[in-house]
Design a protein around this motif. Structure first.
Motif, PDB file in Angstrom:
ATOM      1  N   LEU A   1       0.820  -1.210   0.000  1.00  3.34           N
ATOM      2  CA  LEU A   1       0.000   0.000   0.000  1.00  3.34           C
ATOM      3  C   LEU A   1       0.857   1.265   0.000  1.00  3.34           C
ATOM      4  N   SER A   2       2.017   1.207   0.636  1.00  2.00           N
ATOM      5  CA  SER A   2       2.884   2.390   0.668  1.00  2.00           C
ATOM      6  C   SER A   2       3.418   2.731  -0.718  1.00  2.00           C
ATOM      7  N   ALA A   3       3.444   1.777  -1.623  1.00  5.86           N
ATOM      8  CA  ALA A   3       3.899   2.033  -2.994  1.00  5.86           C
ATOM      9  C   ALA A   3       2.959   2.974  -3.734  1.00  5.86           C
ATOM     10  N   PHE A   4       1.722   3.116  -3.245  1.00 10.84           N
ATOM     11  CA  PHE A   4       0.728   3.952  -3.930  1.00 10.84           C
ATOM     12  C   PHE A   4       0.602   5.358  -3.339  1.00 10.84           C
ATOM     13  N   ASP A   5       1.319   5.652  -2.272  1.00  7.57           N
ATOM     14  CA  ASP A   5       1.222   6.971  -1.628  1.00  7.57           C
ATOM     15  C   ASP A   5      -0.224   7.382  -1.380  1.00  7.57           C
ATOM     16  N   ILE A   6      -0.969   6.503  -0.735  1.00 11.33           N
ATOM     17  CA  ILE A   6      -2.371   6.789  -0.414  1.00 11.33           C
ATOM     18  C   ILE A   6      -2.408   7.908   0.627  1.00 11.33           C
TER      19      ILE A   6
END
Length: 149
Positions: free
Chosen positions: A72-77
């Motif tokens: 999820l951190s790869a998407f910069d939510i």
């Protein structure tokens, strides 16, 4: 948050069974109370992305939870679109979320109130690009065509 909202019936055919016998038989089953179901439903719909995990994003307490956090951190939510719940802090939440989703393991990922899956499904969807597409479709992250180059 979810304390005292689950109940565990131990009656079958009117007879009271000892817990050890119920655990070994098919007669033992937890039933999620309406109160717990309502609280969990509110939790999974409160934010666009919700993760029930062991620990927290800064200090995951299992490798599977750590893996989903990294994905999820790869998407910069944005933080206002992402919420985590530490199931180790609340035994009723830990057992209740499994019954709610009908999925036996933690972590559990929800997007727009819909159960996506656990770590294996999140990894597979990440690798195939499906997770990015899902997050884009629900407005969690901007579409690749809208992202600045």
């Amino acid at each position: 948050m979810f304390q005292s909202a689950l109940r565990t019936p131990l009656r079958s055919s009117g007879a009271l069974f000892p817990l050890s016998r119920c655990l070994k038989s098919q007669t033992f089953r937890r039933f999620l109370s309406q109160e717990s179901r309502t609280k969990i439903q509110a939790a999974v719909t409160e934010y666009p992305v919700v993760l029930f995990m062991k620990g927290n994003p800064e200090q995951p307490m299992c490798g599977f939870s750590r893996g989903v956090v990294k994905i999820l951190s790869a998407f910069d939510i944005p933080p206002e679109k992402f919420k985590t719940y530490n199931v180790l802090e609340d035994l009723e939440l830990r057992t209740g979320i499994k019954e709610f989703s009908e999925w036996p393991t933690i972590p559990q990922l929800y997007v727009n109130g819909e159960f996506v899956g656990g770590s294996d499904i999140a990894l597979s969807m990440f690798q195939s690009g499906e997770l990015e597409t899902l997050l884009e479709q629900h407005g969690v992250i901007p579409k690749a065509s809208e992202s600045p180059s």
